[in-house]
Design an enzyme around this catalytic site. Structure first.
Site, PDB file in Angstrom:
ATOM      1  N   LYS A 188       0.845  -1.197   0.000  1.00 57.20           N
ATOM      2  CA  LYS A 188       0.000   0.000   0.000  1.00 57.20           C
ATOM      3  C   LYS A 188       0.878   1.244   0.000  1.00 57.20           C
ATOM      4  CE  LYS A 188      -2.170   2.637   2.899  1.00 57.20           C
ATOM      5  NZ  LYS A 188      -2.061   3.862   2.076  1.00 57.20           N
ATOM      6  N   GLU A 262       9.952   1.242  10.271  1.00 64.25           N
ATOM      7  CA  GLU A 262      10.912   2.316   9.954  1.00 64.25           C
ATOM      8  C   GLU A 262      10.171   3.614  10.213  1.00 64.25           C
ATOM      9  OE1 GLU A 262      14.017   2.489   8.953  1.00 64.25           O
ATOM     10  OE2 GLU A 262      14.445   0.386   8.550  1.00 64.25           O
ATOM     11  N   CYS A 298      13.149  11.131   6.857  1.00 67.15           N
ATOM     12  CA  CYS A 298      13.309  10.598   8.218  1.00 67.15           C
ATOM     13  C   CYS A 298      14.738  10.774   8.705  1.00 67.15           C
ATOM     14  CB  CYS A 298      12.941   9.121   8.232  1.00 67.15           C
ATOM     15  SG  CYS A 298      13.920   8.148   7.074  1.00 67.15           S
ATOM     16  N   GLU A 396       9.549  15.818  15.655  1.00 68.50           N
ATOM     17  CA  GLU A 396       9.895  15.673  14.238  1.00 68.50           C
ATOM     18  C   GLU A 396       9.045  16.646  13.412  1.00 68.50           C
ATOM     19  OE1 GLU A 396       8.582  12.246  11.910  1.00 68.50           O
ATOM     20  OE2 GLU A 396      10.594  12.089  11.055  1.00 68.50           O
TER      21      GLU A 396
HETATM   22  P1  NAD Z   1       2.044   8.043   7.873  1.00 67.72           P
HETATM   23  O1  NAD Z   1       2.327   7.230   9.084  1.00 67.72           O
HETATM   24  O2  NAD Z   1       1.043   9.105   7.972  1.00 67.72           O
HETATM   25  O3  NAD Z   1       1.592   7.103   6.665  1.00 67.72           O
HETATM   26  C1  NAD Z   1       2.385   6.028   6.217  1.00 67.72           C
HETATM   27  C2  NAD Z   1       1.492   4.978   5.596  1.00 67.72           C
HETATM   28  O4  NAD Z   1       0.664   4.395   6.595  1.00 67.72           O
HETATM   29  C3  NAD Z   1       0.552   5.505   4.521  1.00 67.72           C
HETATM   30  O5  NAD Z   1       0.558   4.579   3.463  1.00 67.72           O
HETATM   31  C4  NAD Z   1      -0.788   5.535   5.241  1.00 67.72           C
HETATM   32  O6  NAD Z   1      -1.887   5.426   4.380  1.00 67.72           O
HETATM   33  C5  NAD Z   1      -0.675   4.320   6.117  1.00 67.72           C
HETATM   34  N1  NAD Z   1      -1.566   4.294   7.276  1.00 67.72           N
HETATM   35  C6  NAD Z   1      -2.075   5.334   7.974  1.00 67.72           C
HETATM   36  N2  NAD Z   1      -2.821   4.886   9.009  1.00 67.72           N
HETATM   37  C7  NAD Z   1      -2.775   3.527   8.970  1.00 67.72           C
HETATM   38  C8  NAD Z   1      -3.320   2.486   9.778  1.00 67.72           C
HETATM   39  N3  NAD Z   1      -4.068   2.755  10.851  1.00 67.72           N
HETATM   40  N4  NAD Z   1      -3.047   1.201   9.449  1.00 67.72           N
HETATM   41  C9  NAD Z   1      -2.275   0.915   8.388  1.00 67.72           C
HETATM   42  N5  NAD Z   1      -1.732   1.851   7.582  1.00 67.72           N
HETATM   43  C10 NAD Z   1      -1.968   3.146   7.865  1.00 67.72           C
HETATM   44  O7  NAD Z   1       3.464   8.607   7.410  1.00 67.72           O
HETATM   45  P2  NAD Z   1       3.766   9.653   6.246  1.00 67.72           P
HETATM   46  O8  NAD Z   1       3.221  10.976   6.633  1.00 67.72           O
HETATM   47  O9  NAD Z   1       3.396   9.074   4.925  1.00 67.72           O
HETATM   48  O10 NAD Z   1       5.353   9.681   6.288  1.00 67.72           O
HETATM   49  C11 NAD Z   1       6.082  10.496   7.153  1.00 67.72           C
HETATM   50  C12 NAD Z   1       6.656   9.720   8.300  1.00 67.72           C
HETATM   51  O11 NAD Z   1       7.350   8.567   7.837  1.00 67.72           O
HETATM   52  C13 NAD Z   1       7.681  10.524   9.077  1.00 67.72           C
HETATM   53  O12 NAD Z   1       7.502  10.318  10.455  1.00 67.72           O
HETATM   54  C14 NAD Z   1       8.998   9.928   8.607  1.00 67.72           C
HETATM   55  O13 NAD Z   1      10.066  10.107   9.510  1.00 67.72           O
HETATM   56  C15 NAD Z   1       8.638   8.502   8.429  1.00 67.72           C
HETATM   57  N6  NAD Z   1       9.573   7.831   7.519  1.00 67.72           N
HETATM   58  C16 NAD Z   1      10.493   6.952   8.034  1.00 67.72           C
HETATM   59  C17 NAD Z   1      11.428   6.345   7.199  1.00 67.72           C
HETATM   60  C18 NAD Z   1      12.472   5.399   7.736  1.00 67.72           C
HETATM   61  O14 NAD Z   1      13.123   4.729   6.942  1.00 67.72           O
HETATM   62  N7  NAD Z   1      12.679   5.321   9.044  1.00 67.72           N
HETATM   63  C19 NAD Z   1      11.415   6.636   5.841  1.00 67.72           C
HETATM   64  C20 NAD Z   1      10.462   7.540   5.354  1.00 67.72           C
HETATM   65  C21 NAD Z   1       9.547   8.127   6.195  1.00 67.72           C
END
Ligand code: NAD
Length: 494
Positions: A188, A262, A298, A396
């Site tokens: 997804k 992650e 991130c 963050e």
């Molecule tokens: P997010 O958590 O809002 O969304 C990530 C994904 O989770 C999306 O596909 C979303 O639709 C899905 N999602 C949301 N609620 C869900 C649920 N209840 N169950 C299952 N899936 C669900 O994150 P974002 O805003 O897309 O990304 C930003 C965040 O990601 C930041 O905190 C960033 O640091 C982190 N990030 C971490 C890494 C890493 O490698 N550590 C890499 C990239 C981004």
């Protein structure tokens, strides 16, 4: 690519979206009748297209298609899967410009950076299968008359849910390790940036066996249905801490599942007084990943601890560099930094800028009146004299906001660097090896650079400690984490 050809590519991609709106396919069959959600171009705030939202029933169909396909996929063995993935990699290579343009339009990251993203993971279609042939298993010398060994067996269907900041890159890097290990994958993409992953699934349809890979666009509900599906036992998630916690809770509610996470970061760069000011200033800017994703990364080193002896010079040199950066349209020639992904996120980042000012940090540069253009622009922001108690020092932001904190005692700097809930990356700048190693050992993070920043070295385990995550990616551990160990004991006599 010249201005004309970038514009022509943008037109072609727009025309294709209009002629063939993105869709979901399960095991080769298009899924019809789904509600669509609008996806918006962050560079202009104009709608791009509508994207189907997978329901719980579609999630179930995708998982069941994966279950049906997986035994045959596993039975191919590594060499058989390698042939398929090699073919997939070649199709992705041929379409990399289109995929990168989709990401530029959908997520707002500059087009050249998105091409570079895809190019840097193309090798993984070939190298993961090569490495998979060496994951091995152990032969354990318990009784020389018998045979005791371990082997890796796939989970079945693996769910991968990813974030928006490197859309195609994350989709590719998320799907390959579980596929290589003999699993089927249901992926997804992020709600804001589904287009390149849906296109990858279309490309895969012609080269992979049906059901082995399904891409489901949708929001939190789609993700929730996927990670709680009774047949999904392995979940790999990239995203925010809040969602990671929600997934852990939901996934644990009905089955025992292996979840790797992650998550976010609030990463520190520790600058020693021997580091050359210009080198450090370049590193501070590079460490923010402004050119690739406007600081929405991130791993960005957004807290810069500069030694008192060179503090003022570094702040001045960083400010001079940031002042030259002009955010612009992600698919225009020469854009140094794109917009943020959405209006909501732009407002969230702007809220942190206000909070930093209100709490008494010194605003050295940004924002600008041009941030109010159509599109979700935010000029790079530099705060100096940031105190640990301020929100900009602890939370963050996930945007182009840099906080400078001073130091003169290393233990104190490290204590402040570690006084956040996250522990993803850190960077240390000095040529004094003993000081560098004190800082490396003192930083409570999963990944540290010395005299380097932001760069990922494929093969080096990437991941966080504390609230930054669980598990490691981009290394052999990641590959093995998509299989379970089976221990086999063979008595060679009656
Ligand atoms: P997010 O958590 O809002 O969304 C990530 C994904 O989770 C999306 O596909 C979303 O639709 C899905 N999602 C949301 N609620 C869900 C649920 N209840 N169950 C299952 N899936 C669900 O994150 P974002 O805003 O897309 O990304 C930003 C965040 O990601 C930041 O905190 C960033 O640091 C982190 N990030 C971490 C890494 C890493 O490698 N550590 C890499 C990239 C981004």
């Amino acid at each position: 690519m010249s201005t004309g050809s970038i514009a022509a590519l943008a037109d072609r991609v727009r025309d294709r979206l209009a002629a063939e709106p993105p869709g979901i396919t399960v095991a080769g069959e298009p899924v019809t009748g789904l509600a669509g959600a609008e996806t918006v171009d962050p560079s202009t705030a104009a709608p791009l297209t509508h994207v189907p939202q997978a329901t719980e029933a579609v999630v179930d169909r995708a998982v069941r298609a994966g279950l049906a396909a997986q035994p045959g996929w596993h039975a191919l063995g590594v060499p058989g899967r390698r042939r398929y993935l090699d073919a997939f990699g070649q199709v992705v290579r041929e379409h990399r410009h289109e995929l990168a343009m989709l990401d530029a339009m959908d997520g707002g990251n500059p087009y050249p950076a998105m091409v570079a993203d895809i190019e840097r993971c193309l090798h993984q279609f070939v190298t993961w299968p090569a490495v998979a042939g060496m994951t091995g298993g152990d032969t354990i010398p318990i009784d020389p008359r018998d045979l005791h060994f371990t082997e890796y067996q796939p989970y079945g269907v693996v769910a991968r849910v990813v974030a928006y900041n490197h859309p195609a890159y994350f989709a590719i890097k998320a799907m390959l390790p579980p596929l290589v290990m003999g699993n089927a994958v249901v992926l997804k993409p992020a709600d804001q940036t589904p287009l390149s992953a849906l296109r990858l699934a279309e490309l895969a349809r012609d080269v992979l066996p049906p059901g082995v890979l399904t891409v489901l666009s949708g929001g939190a509900q789609t993700g929730q249905a996927l990670v709680t599906h009774p047949e999904v036992r392995r979940i790999g998630f990239t995203g925010s801490l809040a969602t990671g916690l929600a997934i852990q809770r939901a996934a644990a509610g009905s089955a025992v599942r292996h979840v790797s996470l992650e998550l976010g970061g609030k990463n520190a760069m520790i600058v020693f007084p021997d580091a050359p000011v210009d080198v450090v200033a370049d590193a501070v800017v590079a460490g923010m990943n402004l050119d690739s994703c406007a600081g929405q990364s991130c791993g960005s080193t957004s807290r810069v601890f500069v030694h008192a002896r060179i503090h003022d010079e570094v702040v001045e040199a960083v400010a001079a560099r940031l002042a030259r950066i002009e955010p612009g349209v992600a698919y225009a020639e020469g854009t140094a930094m794109g917009p943020l992904v959405s209006a909501a996120h732009r407002d969230r980042v702007a809220g942190y800028v206000t909070a930093g000012r209100d709490e008494g940090a010194r605003l050295v540069c940004g924002p600008s009146v041009r941030d109010r253009r159509a599109g979700y622009y935010q000029y790079p922001v530099l705060f100096d004299r940031v105190e640990q108690s301020m929100r900009i020092a602890r939370e963050e932001i996930f945007g182009p906001v840099i906080s400078v904190l001073g130091w003169s005692d290393l233990d104190d700097a490290l204590a402040r660097a570690n006084a956040v809930q996250y522990g993803l990356t850190g960077a240390v700048w000095t040529n004094d090896l003993s000081q560098a190693m004190r800082a490396v050992r003192g930083l409570d993070t999963g990944y540290v650079w010395v005299n380097d920043v932001s760069r990922h070295y494929w093969g080096m385990p990437f991941g966080g400690v504390r609230d930054s995550g669980l598990g490691r990616e981009e290394c052999l551990d990641e590959l093995r984490s998509y299989a379970q160990v089976k221990a086999v004991n063979v008595r060679t006599r009656w």
